[in-house]
Motif scaffolding. Structure first.
Motif, PDB file in Angstrom:
ATOM      1  N   GLU A 198      -1.749  -4.001  -8.823  1.00  0.00           N
ATOM      2  CA  GLU A 198      -1.007  -3.296  -7.622  1.00  0.00           C
ATOM      3  C   GLU A 198       0.380  -3.411  -8.019  1.00  0.00           C
ATOM      4  N   GLU A 240      -0.693   2.369 -13.836  1.00  0.00           N
ATOM      5  CA  GLU A 240      -1.045   1.328 -14.422  1.00  0.00           C
ATOM      6  C   GLU A 240      -1.271   1.285 -16.022  1.00  0.00           C
ATOM      7  N   LYS A 271      -6.156  -7.834 -10.446  1.00  0.00           N
ATOM      8  CA  LYS A 271      -5.895  -6.762  -9.309  1.00  0.00           C
ATOM      9  C   LYS A 271      -4.699  -6.654  -9.072  1.00  0.00           C
ATOM     10  N   ARG A 272      -4.056  -8.020  -8.853  1.00  0.00           N
ATOM     11  CA  ARG A 272      -2.643  -7.989  -8.073  1.00  0.00           C
ATOM     12  C   ARG A 272      -1.817  -7.368  -9.127  1.00  0.00           C
ATOM     13  N   VAL A 314      -3.872  -5.465  -0.011  1.00  0.00           N
ATOM     14  CA  VAL A 314      -3.638  -4.112  -0.105  1.00  0.00           C
ATOM     15  C   VAL A 314      -4.186  -3.442   0.960  1.00  0.00           C
ATOM     16  N   GLY A 339       0.686  -1.308  -0.200  1.00  0.00           N
ATOM     17  CA  GLY A 339      -0.017   0.181   0.212  1.00  0.00           C
ATOM     18  C   GLY A 339       0.921   1.284  -0.079  1.00  0.00           C
ATOM     19  N   ARG A 376       1.448  -0.616 -10.184  1.00  0.00           N
ATOM     20  CA  ARG A 376       1.654   0.748  -9.260  1.00  0.00           C
ATOM     21  C   ARG A 376       2.745   0.842  -8.480  1.00  0.00           C
TER      22      ARG A 376
END
Length: 591
Positions: A565, A574, A561-562, A540, A29, A568
């Motif tokens: 992340e 992204e 989604k992973r 996250v 995060g 990022r």
């Protein structure tokens, strides 16, 4: 193994529920999102001091709970058993609530328990390697325990502990005997004097009652004599002395007169029955008169009343001191004789015990030296292997030196004859400094990771075997295979392990965390994609602002989604390029 972590109203986190992987879990995060609050939650259920400042604004209390899978024969289960509790279907619930006012509350399987018990249980389940938590490794006792775990010296350690316990037992007995010497001599003198006094009086069982009866007879001799004389005068005056004047005929004389009168009738045996009855009465009367006459004779031998009273006084004195009865006095004297025999032999016992103690000390010292030799050999290996790992973790020139020094005076303690210390050299040219005061938080985290990896390899774990293959240059990929008995897995938590690391070193760091995760559960808080990509599961932490309030959510990410992340974390965006890099990184991050 930590199966579930739930947090409420801790810092910006109003509610979060995590189910870490049995292997490696990454928590990621943005900076300031609140990742540290998850570590604080684990600290709370591990017995760390409560801080009311971390309660979410506007809330009355913060709360955290961890659910662990624990085997029935594990150390944590034994601690629970000693506290009068049991596991619930192989699960252990550790919870902690921190109110805004008042003391925090610790719960183990729903039962309120002292925070110290919570800490004792969690210490068997969770090891936190963070900037503050790993300062505990600065303690010599922790370092010695780690070295023993690495050395696998359980057999030698058990042998020494048995010898040490025997030595402690003999020391305790010898101290007690030595402290009792003066008292024992005084007690022996008392017993001798008491036995001599009892033997001097030499009482018989029941003698006190006999003496008191005799004294009563003497003290009332005149009254007894007058009464008996009067009775004899009435019954049979012939039994009295000749000078006793008796006017009336006695009963015996009247009976004889009656018998003679009936016999003189001589008519067909008419009075045979009355005559027989009178004769029987006369015989009974003779017995009674004889007994009374004996009383008169006995009163003439009254004895010396002073001597009799002196005897009674002596016996009463014995009863007051060792009674309350004559029988109690005699029983006490018999037991005192046995006790005195034992006391007379006590110097020999002390000497014999000293001999046993010397022999036990020699055996304990021998066991301690055997243990010390194994520790010294293990210390050399641990130093070399950890230093090698540190080089692979972007700490070139850093080194760990494990010092195992047997005390010059061969002084033993509960752990042997050694003083163990870990000295860390953080960079070339730096002096060796005590561990914990010679490195930053990130350096300490990587040092602890290196130590845990080497320890895993030493005990032949899957992590150790995989690590050995990696060192030999094997590039063969293999799926992570976790042991089936997951309850046995210790949970390691790493924070700041990636501080000051990047590039290839970050990849190597992630790989080594994944290697450790093959024999233990690993949870790592990281801001590096190269580390997070090795995790079996990723969460996250996201900070959301709105309506004038800040809230933090925790979400597990997988698949697309992973990838987002990881992208990022790599590029801060992204874009197609960063997503492609993320996919490539995830694909390559496999053992």
């Amino acid at each position: 193994m930590l199966e579930e972590l739930e947090v409420r109203d801790l810092g910006p986190i109003h509610h979060a529920l995590l189910s870490p992987a049995p292997g490696m879990t990454a928590i990621t995060g943005e900076t300031g999102a609140g990742k540290s609050m998850l570590l604080n939650a684990i600290g709370l259920i591990s017995g760390a001091p409560a801080q009311t400042a971390r309660i979410a604004p506007g809330q009355e209390a913060a709360w955290a709970q961890g659910v662990f899978a624990v085997n029935a024969d594990s150390p944590a289960a034994h601690i629970l058993e000693d506290a009068g509790m049991e596991l619930e279907d192989g699960q252990l619930f550790l919870a902690r609530s921190v109110p805004e006012q008042g003391r925090s509350r610790s719960l183990v399987n729903g039962h309120t328990m002292p925070r110290t018990l919570l800490a004792d249980v969690s210490a068997q389940l969770v090891t936190i390697h963070g900037q503050s938590d790993q300062m505990r490794m600065a303690a010599p006792a922790r370092q010695r325990d780690f070295l023993d775990r690495y050395a696998g010296d359980g057999v030698e350690l058990d042998a020494y502990r048995l010898a040490w316990e025997r030595l402690q037992e003999l020391d305790k007995r010898l101290t007690q005997l030595s402290e009792q010497q003066v008292g024992a001599l005084q007690q022996a003198d008392y017993l001798r004097q008491s036995i001599a006094r009892i033997d001097q009086v030499a009482p018989r069982a029941g003698e006190d009652a006999e003496l008191k009866e005799h004294r009563d007879r003497i003290e009332h001799a005149a009254q007894i004599g007058e009464g008996v004389t009067g009775a004899l005068a009435a019954l049979d005056a012939s039994q009295l002395a000749a000078d006793v004047d008796v006017d009336a005929p006695s009963v015996a004389a009247l009976l004889d007169q009656a018998i003679q009168s009936l016999q003189a009738v001589g008519v067909n045996d008419l009075f045979d029955d009355p005559i027989q009855r009178l004769r029987s009465m006369s015989a009974d009367l003779s017995d009674l008169v004889f007994g009374l006459a004996q009383q008169i004779d006995g009163e003439g031998e009254s004895g010396d009343l002073d001597k009799l009273n002196a005897r009674i006084h002596d016996i009463e004195e014995l009863k007051e001191r060792w009674g309350p009865t004559i029988e109690d006095v005699l029983a006490w004297r018999e037991q005192a004789g046995y006790d005195l025999e034992d006391m007379d032999a006590s110097p020999e016992k002390v000497q014999a015990l000293r001999g046993e103690r010397e022999e036990a000390h020699a055996l304990a010292l021998e066991a301690a030296q055997t243990l010390s030799s194994k520790r010294q050999e293990a210390g050399k290996r641990l130093s070399a292997q950890v230093s090698e790992e540190l080089n692979a973790l972007a700490m070139s020139g850093a080194a760990l030196s494990v010092q195992v020094a047997a005390r010059a005076d061969s002084r033993l303690d509960a752990h042997g004859v050694d003083d163990v210390s870990f000295l860390f050299t953080p960079f070339p040219g730096s002096p060796q400094l005590p561990m914990g005061s010679s490195a930053s938080g990130g350096e300490l985290s990587r040092l602890m990771l290196a130590m845990e990896l080497v320890a895993a390899e030493a005990k032949g774990s899957p992590a150790g075997k995989s690590q050995a293959k990696a060192k030999k240059g094997s590039n063969a990929a293999s799926a992570a295979s976790h042991p089936t008995e997951l309850g046995e897995r210790v949970t390691f938590i790493f924070d700041e392990v990636d501080a000051g690391v990047g590039g290839k070193t970050a990849v190597e760091l992630g790989k080594r965390l994944a290697l450790l995760a093959q024999s233990a559960q690993v949870i790592v808080v990281t801001h590096l994609a190269q580390v997070a990509s090795w995790a079996d599961r990723q969460f996250v932490v996201v900070k959301e602002s709105g309506s004038g309030a800040t809230n933090t959510s925790v979400e597990e990410v997988s698949e697309a989604k992973r990838e987002q992340e990881i992208a990022r974390m790599l590029a801060g965006s992204e874009s197609d390029t960063s997503l492609q890099h993320a996919r490539e990184l995830l694909e390559s991050s496999r053992l």
